[in-house]
Design a protein around this motif. Structure first.
Motif, PDB file in Angstrom:
ATOM      1  N   LYS A  37      48.814  30.281   8.386  1.00  0.00           N
ATOM      2  CA  LYS A  37      48.534  28.870   8.112  1.00  0.00           C
ATOM      3  C   LYS A  37      49.191  28.372   6.825  1.00  0.00           C
ATOM      4  N   ASN A  38      49.203  29.203   5.789  1.00  0.00           N
ATOM      5  CA  ASN A  38      49.655  28.743   4.471  1.00  0.00           C
ATOM      6  C   ASN A  38      51.128  29.020   4.180  1.00  0.00           C
ATOM      7  N   LYS A  39      51.728  29.965   4.914  1.00  0.00           N
ATOM      8  CA  LYS A  39      53.134  30.286   4.636  1.00  0.00           C
ATOM      9  C   LYS A  39      54.027  30.139   5.861  1.00  0.00           C
ATOM     10  N   LEU A  40      53.661  30.835   6.938  1.00  0.00           N
ATOM     11  CA  LEU A  40      54.550  30.883   8.094  1.00  0.00           C
ATOM     12  C   LEU A  40      54.754  29.516   8.724  1.00  0.00           C
ATOM     13  N   ILE A  41      53.680  28.789   8.983  1.00  0.00           N
ATOM     14  CA  ILE A  41      53.787  27.478   9.626  1.00  0.00           C
ATOM     15  C   ILE A  41      54.572  26.497   8.761  1.00  0.00           C
ATOM     16  N   LYS A  42      54.458  26.620   7.436  1.00  0.00           N
ATOM     17  CA  LYS A  42      55.195  25.728   6.538  1.00  0.00           C
ATOM     18  C   LYS A  42      56.703  25.971   6.602  1.00  0.00           C
ATOM     19  N   LEU A  43      57.087  27.208   6.946  1.00  0.00           N
ATOM     20  CA  LEU A  43      58.516  27.518   7.097  1.00  0.00           C
ATOM     21  C   LEU A  43      59.052  27.059   8.440  1.00  0.00           C
ATOM     22  N   GLY A  44      58.177  26.826   9.373  1.00  0.00           N
ATOM     23  CA  GLY A  44      58.572  26.397  10.716  1.00  0.00           C
ATOM     24  C   GLY A  44      57.744  27.126  11.761  1.00  0.00           C
ATOM     25  N   VAL A  45      57.447  26.439  12.854  1.00  0.00           N
ATOM     26  CA  VAL A  45      56.651  27.056  13.913  1.00  0.00           C
ATOM     27  C   VAL A  45      57.505  28.117  14.606  1.00  0.00           C
ATOM     28  N   PRO A  46      57.048  29.367  14.659  1.00  0.00           N
ATOM     29  CA  PRO A  46      57.856  30.437  15.265  1.00  0.00           C
ATOM     30  C   PRO A  46      58.082  30.219  16.756  1.00  0.00           C
ATOM     31  N   GLU A  47      59.319  30.488  17.183  1.00  0.00           N
ATOM     32  CA  GLU A  47      59.609  30.479  18.624  1.00  0.00           C
ATOM     33  C   GLU A  47      58.996  31.714  19.282  1.00  0.00           C
ATOM     34  N   LEU A  48      58.982  32.816  18.515  1.00  0.00           N
ATOM     35  CA  LEU A  48      58.458  34.064  19.052  1.00  0.00           C
ATOM     36  C   LEU A  48      58.137  35.016  17.912  1.00  0.00           C
ATOM     37  N   VAL A  49      57.010  35.703  18.027  1.00  0.00           N
ATOM     38  CA  VAL A  49      56.634  36.750  17.077  1.00  0.00           C
ATOM     39  C   VAL A  49      56.736  38.079  17.817  1.00  0.00           C
ATOM     40  N   VAL A  50      57.531  39.003  17.288  1.00  0.00           N
ATOM     41  CA  VAL A  50      57.780  40.272  17.965  1.00  0.00           C
ATOM     42  C   VAL A  50      57.183  41.411  17.143  1.00  0.00           C
ATOM     43  N   PHE A  51      56.395  42.254  17.802  1.00  0.00           N
ATOM     44  CA  PHE A  51      55.840  43.444  17.159  1.00  0.00           C
ATOM     45  C   PHE A  51      55.702  44.528  18.213  1.00  0.00           C
ATOM     46  N   GLU A  52      55.516  45.763  17.758  1.00  0.00           N
ATOM     47  CA  GLU A  52      55.400  46.890  18.679  1.00  0.00           C
ATOM     48  C   GLU A  52      53.946  47.195  18.986  1.00  0.00           C
ATOM     49  N   ALA A  53      53.724  47.802  20.148  1.00  0.00           N
ATOM     50  CA  ALA A  53      52.408  48.360  20.455  1.00  0.00           C
ATOM     51  C   ALA A  53      52.225  49.602  19.593  1.00  0.00           C
ATOM     52  N   THR A  54      51.142  49.637  18.821  1.00  0.00           N
ATOM     53  CA  THR A  54      50.950  50.737  17.870  1.00  0.00           C
ATOM     54  C   THR A  54      49.619  51.454  18.083  1.00  0.00           C
TER      55      THR A  54
END
Length: 314
Positions: free
Chosen positions: A37-54
């Protein structure tokens, strides 16, 4: 904007390639929510967030992304590993891994996962816990057959089995209550239980651990469960076809259903007998029934139709 996140037990390493930004935060719900809310959205709404199954450490991240309606892709670690090697990445740090995940999202044209509800994720946790308790009970019961000089050991095993059975009853109760409150789950279970050979136990596993049921093609659903035959050919050599990977606990449930179906299901029994008469091994024929079952289940949920003796469910 593609965001790559390397997930570990205590922290998240975050890389945004398009603006060359790197962040590191705690792997906790408050930290993730605050960062988005405070950093990522201010940089722009992500098209996609990618992470691995851990193995579960990604659950807080996934839950937060679902609540905030942000698209994400939970990547298969093996695919990401081979992608990184193909791109010439041989060093490994959490920061590098986050960058590789972002690059993987950019270059592989992957699609966002269809998000499950928080209730679905909770039911899957209950199902996983139920499987763990069943495994523990089975192991302790096997230990009862051992020879012990000290009778106290057997008494200890019996006490533990009794306590584990109480825990299993409680988990089953919570899971059943959760399923009964969801109309979609109730309808799916009723549909699946119209199949001769599919009872309450199997329908519960399918509804809880296969939320993709009815949304994928026959090839995709077979591969997801791990009953699609894998070829092992090279040159003139024709290797033996095998199955594997996929969701093993779902595959076990299908196996038990197939055992009943090969004797009592009017559609699947002739298929099994035909395969045996053609010289197929019993186990190979049984796997074929498992694959047929999951394809039929997928079609039934997709079309919202119960089992019919003359239907061609594919």
């Amino acid at each position: 904007m593609i965001v790559g996140i390397d997930v570990s037990k205590d922290k998240l390493d975050i890389k945004i390639l398009s603006i060359n930004k790197y962040f590191q935060i705690k792997n906790s719900a408050p930290s993730i929510k605050s960062f988005i809310k405070n950093k990522l959205i201010k940089l722009g709404v992500p098209e996609l967030v990618v992470f691995e199954a851990t193995g579960g450490y990604e659950k807080e991240l996934m839950s937060s992304l679902i609540k905030l309606s942000l698209p994400f892709h939970r990547a298969h670690p093996t695919r990401v590993h081979h992608f990184a090697k193909g791109k010439g990445y041989f060093a490994k740090t959490d920061r590098i891994d986050a960058g590789i995940l972002a690059l993987y999202g950019q270059q592989e044209e992957i699609k966002a996962d269809e998000p499950n509800s928080i209730d679905t994720l909770r039911r899957q946790e209950l199902s996983a816990r139920r499987n763990q308790l069943k495994d523990m009970i089975a192991r302790e019961r096997n230990r009862l057959h051992c020879v012990y000089l000290d009778a106290q050991i057997k008494r200890s095993i019996k006490r533990l089995i009794k306590q584990l059975e109480k825990e299993l009853t409680m988990v089953n109760k919570h899971l059943e209550e959760s399923l009964s409150k969801d109309e979609s789950c109730v309808n799916k279970r009723q549909l699946l239980e119209t199949i001769p050979g599919v009872g309450k136990e199997v329908s519960t596993i399918m509804v809880t651990d296969m939320p993709e049921l009815g949304k994928l093609s026959r090839e995709q659903i077979s591969s997801l469960v791990g009953v699609a035959p894998q070829t092992k050919d090279s040159g003139t050599k024709q290797g033996y076809r095998t199955i594997g990977k996929g969701r093993c606990h779902v595959r076990k449930a299908l196996y038990m259903s197939a055992l009943v179906a090969m004797r009592h299901n009017a559609i699947l029994k002739p298929i099994y007998e035909r395969l045996i008469n053609r010289g197929k091994k019993p186990k190979v024929a049984l796997v074929a029934l498992m694959r047929k079952l999951i394809i039929m289940m997928n079609a039934m949920v997709r079309d919202n139709k119960p089992w019919e003796l003359k239907s061609n469910l594919t």
